[in-house]
Scaffold this active site. Structure first.
Site, short mmCIF file in Angstrom:
data_model
loop_
_atom_site.label_atom_id
_atom_site.label_comp_id
_atom_site.label_asym_id
_atom_site.label_seq_id
_atom_site.Cartn_x
_atom_site.Cartn_y
_atom_site.Cartn_z
CB SER A 165 -0.95 -0.06 1.20
OG SER A 165 -1.99 0.89 1.05
CG ASP A 328 -6.51 -4.39 -2.87
OD1 ASP A 328 -7.38 -3.53 -2.63
OD2 ASP A 328 -5.29 -4.19 -2.70
CG HIS A 357 -5.61 -2.53 0.54
ND1 HIS A 357 -4.76 -2.48 -0.55
CD2 HIS A 357 -5.14 -1.61 1.43
CE1 HIS A 357 -3.83 -1.58 -0.32
NE2 HIS A 357 -4.02 -1.04 0.87
N1 LIG Z 1 -4.84 -1.40 7.25
C1 LIG Z 1 -3.54 -0.92 6.90
C2 LIG Z 1 -3.33 -0.85 5.43
C3 LIG Z 1 -3.77 0.39 4.75
O1 LIG Z 1 -3.30 0.38 3.44
C4 LIG Z 1 -3.21 0.35 7.64
O2 LIG Z 1 -4.03 0.82 8.38
O3 LIG Z 1 -2.09 0.84 7.51
#
Ligand SMILES: N[C@@H](CCO)C(=O)O
Ligand SMILES: CC(=O)SCCNC(=O)CCNC(=O)[C@H](O)C(C)(C)COP(=O)(O)OP(=O)(O)OC[C@H]1O[C@@H](n2cnc3c(N)ncnc32)[C@H](O)[C@@H]1OP(=O)(O)O
Length: 379
Positions: A165, A328, A357
């Site tokens: 991410s 995702d 994701h």
């Molecule tokens: N759930 C994760 C991934 C977000 O892309 C976060 O809070 O960093």
């Protein structure tokens, strides 16, 4: 106070030793940073943790880059400053894909964050919190300051840079802007640039925070009663967390079941509402809303092509793997397939998961397999 964690003298900056019970350290630079968006910072601090030892020829360093609300605590148990175990604990540790007996693993908290690195909640040179004065940052800016930490650690080239991410955006930007410093690259659940759908979801979240009466234009950090845009941040997390999981997963786990003995007919909650409330409450307790806005907007601005040719991805010299999570819906696999094809000529690896994701955080066994394959490829 000024001892580099590897025993090497820092090229610039100063080191501050960590929580007595923890591994976290801080790198502080007095260098003035000119940011891509035109703002400046008169110096900065990056919190980071390390596992393992840098070897004699400095060839075993691995840079682990966290996602939006992650931090430097990528591995290890919960402890002081870390209410949760490491977010990639399944990946880093003895016998794991990133083994500290073999690798020197470095995980910095991102610039603009709130878990030890300089961000809006930090104290500016005038003794007051930066708040709304904290400048806009981009993913490239985060890489610029991580490059200074890299130099200070005595690392010339990373054996591997990886992240998911926002961490994947940072990893990709490292490989594009500093191709000679990245020998292997793993980008998980990220794209070459943010798309309209991601920007739209993000805008809804930042609007929820900015519309909270506790936001006060971003200048709330020194209110003695601790008030702030907590409601807005919680709403942002509920929206975000829904995009982080798949619709199928939520349906299978929760359906339209009521939460405990609550009755949705009489104002009670569905179980999925309670689940989102729980994630919202947890984030509000550990994260600063202004950092959330700064980093979310940094993700929106992510674009490896900005100011570069359309061939920017051809700059990547690293042996590269790109991986998608099959379910995702925030960064759909088509984006990673396109990115992978443009760098490697082949489609992305696919992590088979119902978790959406967040699969790059949950499916550590599958991520470990991809890491091992990448590390064992001959370059
Ligand atoms: N759930 C994760 C991934 C977000 O892309 C976060 O809070 O960093
Ligand atoms: C504290 C830190 O510094 S963490 C920093 C690093 N964190 C990150 O980078 C990511 C932040 N976290 C996340 O995104 C996610 O929590 C993940 C991906 C790590 C975990 O995902 P999963 O393991 O699949 O957890 P899941 O989404 O099922 O949530 C489990 C939680 O929901 C709670 N829960 C489940 N159902 C319900 C319900 N009906 N009502 C209320 N709570 C519920 C569980 O009790 C559990 O609570 P806990 O986390 O406080 O123990």
């Amino acid at each position: 106070m000024t001892q580099a964690p590897t025993g090497l003298p820092p090229a610039t900056g100063a080191w501050r030793e960590a929580d007595p019970a923890g591994q976290r350290r801080w790198f502080t630079s007095a260098d003035h940073v000119r940011l891509e968006g035109g703002g400046t910072l008169p110096g900065y601090t990056l919190a980071f943790e390390t596992w393992g030892v840098l070897n004699a020829d400095r060839s075993n360093a691995v840079l682990v880059l966290h996602a939006l609300t992650g931090d430097s605590h990528a591995a290890g148990p919960a402890g002081p400053g870390h209410p949760s175990p490491g977010w990639w604990d399944g990946l880093i540790g003895p016998g794991k894909a990133l083994d500290p007996r073999e690798h020197y693993v470095v995980a910095p908290n991102v610039l603009g964050g709130c878990q030890g690195s300089t961000g809006p909640a930090s104290t500016a040179p005038d003794g007051n919190p930066y708040g709304s004065r904290f400048p806009a940052v981009t993913i490239r800016d985060t890489v610029t300051v991580e490059a200074a930490l890299t130099e200070a650690l005595g690392i010339e080239t990373w054996a591997l840079v990886l992240g998911g991410s926002m961490g994947g955006m940072r990893a990709l930007e490292w490989a594009v802007s500093r191709p000679r410093q990245v020998r292997r690259l793993l980008v998980l659940a990220a794209a070459a640039r943010a798309g309209a759908d991601q920007i739209a979801w993000a805008r809804t979240q930042t609007a929820a925070i900015r519309q909270d009466p506790g936001w006060h234009g971003g200048d709330y950090h020194d209110f003695p009663d601790g008030s702030g845009p907590h409601t807005g941040l919680g709403i942002a997390r509920r929206i975000a967390h829904t995009t982080y999981r798949s619709g199928t997963e939520l349906d299978v786990r929760f359906g339209s079941t009521a939460q405990g003995d609550e009755d949705p007919l009489r104002g009670g909650r569905f179980a999925v509402e309670s689940y989102l409330d729980h994630h919202a409450d947890k984030l509000v307790r550990r994260f600063d809303a202004a950092s959330y806005v700064v980093l979310t907007e940094a993700m929106n601005r992510h674009d490896v092509f900005r100011g570069r040719s359309r061939d920017a991805l051809q700059r990547v010299r690293a042996e590269t793997a790109v991986a998608a999570v099959s379910s995702d819906r925030l960064f759909p696999p088509a984006q990673q397939h396109e990115l992978a094809r443009r760098i490697t000529g082949n489609p992305a690896r696919v992590i088979d998961s119902p978790h959406g994701h967040d699969g790059f955080l949950v499916e550590t066994d599958q991520v470990a397999t991809i890491v091992r394959d990448l590390l064992h490829r001959t370059t």
